[in-house]
Design an enzyme around this catalytic site. Structure first.
Site, mmCIF file in Angstrom:
data_model
loop_
_atom_site.group_PDB
_atom_site.id
_atom_site.type_symbol
_atom_site.label_atom_id
_atom_site.label_comp_id
_atom_site.label_asym_id
_atom_site.label_seq_id
_atom_site.Cartn_x
_atom_site.Cartn_y
_atom_site.Cartn_z
ATOM 1 C CB SER A 131 -26.792 -15.842 -34.952
ATOM 2 O OG SER A 131 -26.170 -14.679 -35.630
ATOM 3 C CD GLU A 360 -34.794 -7.150 -30.460
ATOM 4 O OE1 GLU A 360 -33.652 -6.631 -30.173
ATOM 5 O OE2 GLU A 360 -35.451 -7.496 -29.670
#
Ligand SMILES: Cc1cc2nc3c(=O)[nH]c(=O)nc-3n(C[C@H](O)[C@H](O)[C@H](O)COP(=O)(O)OP(=O)(O)OC[C@H]3O[C@@H](n4cnc5c(N)ncnc54)[C@H](O)[C@@H]3O)c2cc1C
Length: 377
Positions: A131, A360
């Protein structure tokens, strides 16, 4: 194939759907069960030149725009998510290279990938985090005319199968990164064990380990200080493609649920006659149709202004993937006990849907991007 009109998109959808039903769907359960590459799908994609869909015609591709890519992935994922991932990973990996790479590097990498002779992988995530990409620790150090790369990349789709690895590596302080093209055969490249995954099981995922990998300066994509910006622009284009994967899975699960509830009899009638079941089917359809509308709207906005549309790529990715998880879970519920068995595709679809909320950029990270845009801070 450039930007198409509505009829041409629908014609294209029909063609891909036919290919998906005839050549992909018959193998999707086996690909999942054996955790093997979807070789039959890949052959069909090669024959139809879908592997080259987004690449410019001068690079050997079809020059298909983002809407065409989204329609294509939606139709493939409707019957096999693994096949969709195996198709689109090279597309999204090479986006920065097509935009910013040197002619030499494009010829060496994009042409053969567009012609389905080579495969690519995107190396962003590391063991300590996916992240917080600004925290990436893989380093690229300039030594004479070369760059020396050290670090480990985690969860890399296509690892071991791919020939080329686009690596995000630190070249300076804070958000200063470059993107480097590393070949599987470069000395110092090795791979971790293939991960055993919940879903998209036919798509290989593994660590990519870089131990003093020395590559020439010609392997840098564009400016070695601007990799973070390239990656951010690339993600705005790739998130709708992942959203399309999710939407396709959701549509596939809804189709299966419709078929099953019309056939399955309880209390002397098809279960599709029961009001509570009809309500569930209606809610699933509302989620699928509104997700599709949002995704296509985001694609139009990205075409018009990719920087302004960044948050809309995140909205589409979040909405479609949350829809995929919800609709596949309901599809399993509507199959009763049979939904829990591998005999019906909804069990696989529910497992496949989960990854679309994670990769993603997780949906929490998407919500941070969306909130920043809405709050304008
Ligand atoms: C099958 C698979 C394929 C993948 N393919 C690739 C690939 O090809 N290339 C690649 O580079 N990566 C790939 N990934 C990695 C993927 O993108 C990361 O797993 C993802 O970005 C999350 O990173 P993480 O796993 O380190 O989780 P973490 O970043 O550790 O997050 C853990 C949890 O904390 C939450 N969280 C983190 N930060 C915040 C915050 N600020 N606010 C709120 N919540 C937060 C996350 O949303 C998540 O729920 C793949 C992963 C999988 C599982």
């Amino acid at each position: 194939m450039k930007a198409m009109d509505r009829d041409t998109y629908e014609q294209f959808r029909d063609n891909v759907r036919r290919l998906a039903v005839d050549k992909v769907a018959p193998h999707s359960a086996k690909v999942d069960a054996t955790r093997s590459l979807p070789v039959e799908s890949l052959k069909a994609f090669r024959d139809a030149n879908l592997i080259g869909l987004p690449f410019p015609e001068e690079f050997g591709g079809q020059g298909g725009d983002l809407m065409a890519q989204v329609i294509c992935i939606e139709e493939i994922a409707r019957v096999c998510a693994t096949s969709a991932v195996s198709l689109f990973t090279s597309w999204i990996v090479l986006d920065p290279l097509v935009r910013y790479g040197s002619k030499k590097l494009v010829e060496e990498i994009v042409y053969p990938v567009a012609r389905a002779e080579k495969v690519a992988a995107w190396c962003l995530t590391e063991p300590k985090g996916g992240s917080d990409l600004a925290g990436v620790t893989t380093k690229a150090e300039r030594k004479g005319d070369n760059w020396v790369l050290n670090g480990t990349k985690r969860f890399i789709t296509n690892a071991t199968w791919a020939d080329w690895y686009m690596v995000l590596a630190r070249t300076g302080e804070k958000r200063t990164f470059g993107i480097f093209a590393v070949h599987r055969d470069d000395p110092g490249v090795s791979f971790g064990a293939k991960e055993k995954k919940m879903g998209i099981r036919g798509s290989p995922t593994a660590d990519v380990i870089l131990d003093n990998v020395t590559i020439p300066d010609s392997r840098v994509v564009g400016d070695p200080l601007k990799g973070y910006d390239y990656m951010t622009i690339g993600l705005t284009n790739s998130r709708p493609v992942v959203a399309a994967e999710a939407l396709g899975i959701a549509q596939g699960a809804l189709d299966e649920a419709v078929k099953y509830t019309k056939e399955r009899q309880q209390f002397g009638q098809p279960i599709a006659r029961f009001q509570m079941i009809r309500g569930m089917i209606a809610d699933m359809a509302i989620k699928v149709e509104s997700s599709r509308a949002m995704l296509y709207r985001a694609v139009e906005m990205i075409d018009a202004d990719p920087v302004q549309a960044r948050a809309y790529a995140s909205i589409a990715k979040t909405l479609c993937s949350d829809t995929a998880m919800s609709v596949t879970t309901d599809a399993v519920q509507l199959h009763g006990g049979y939904g829990y068995l591998e005999d019906y595709p909804v069990e696989r679809m529910m497992r496949d849907a989960k990854i679309t909320q994670i990769y993603e950029g997780t949906n929490q990270i998407q919500r941070l991007i969306i909130a920043k845009h809405v709050l304008q801070d």
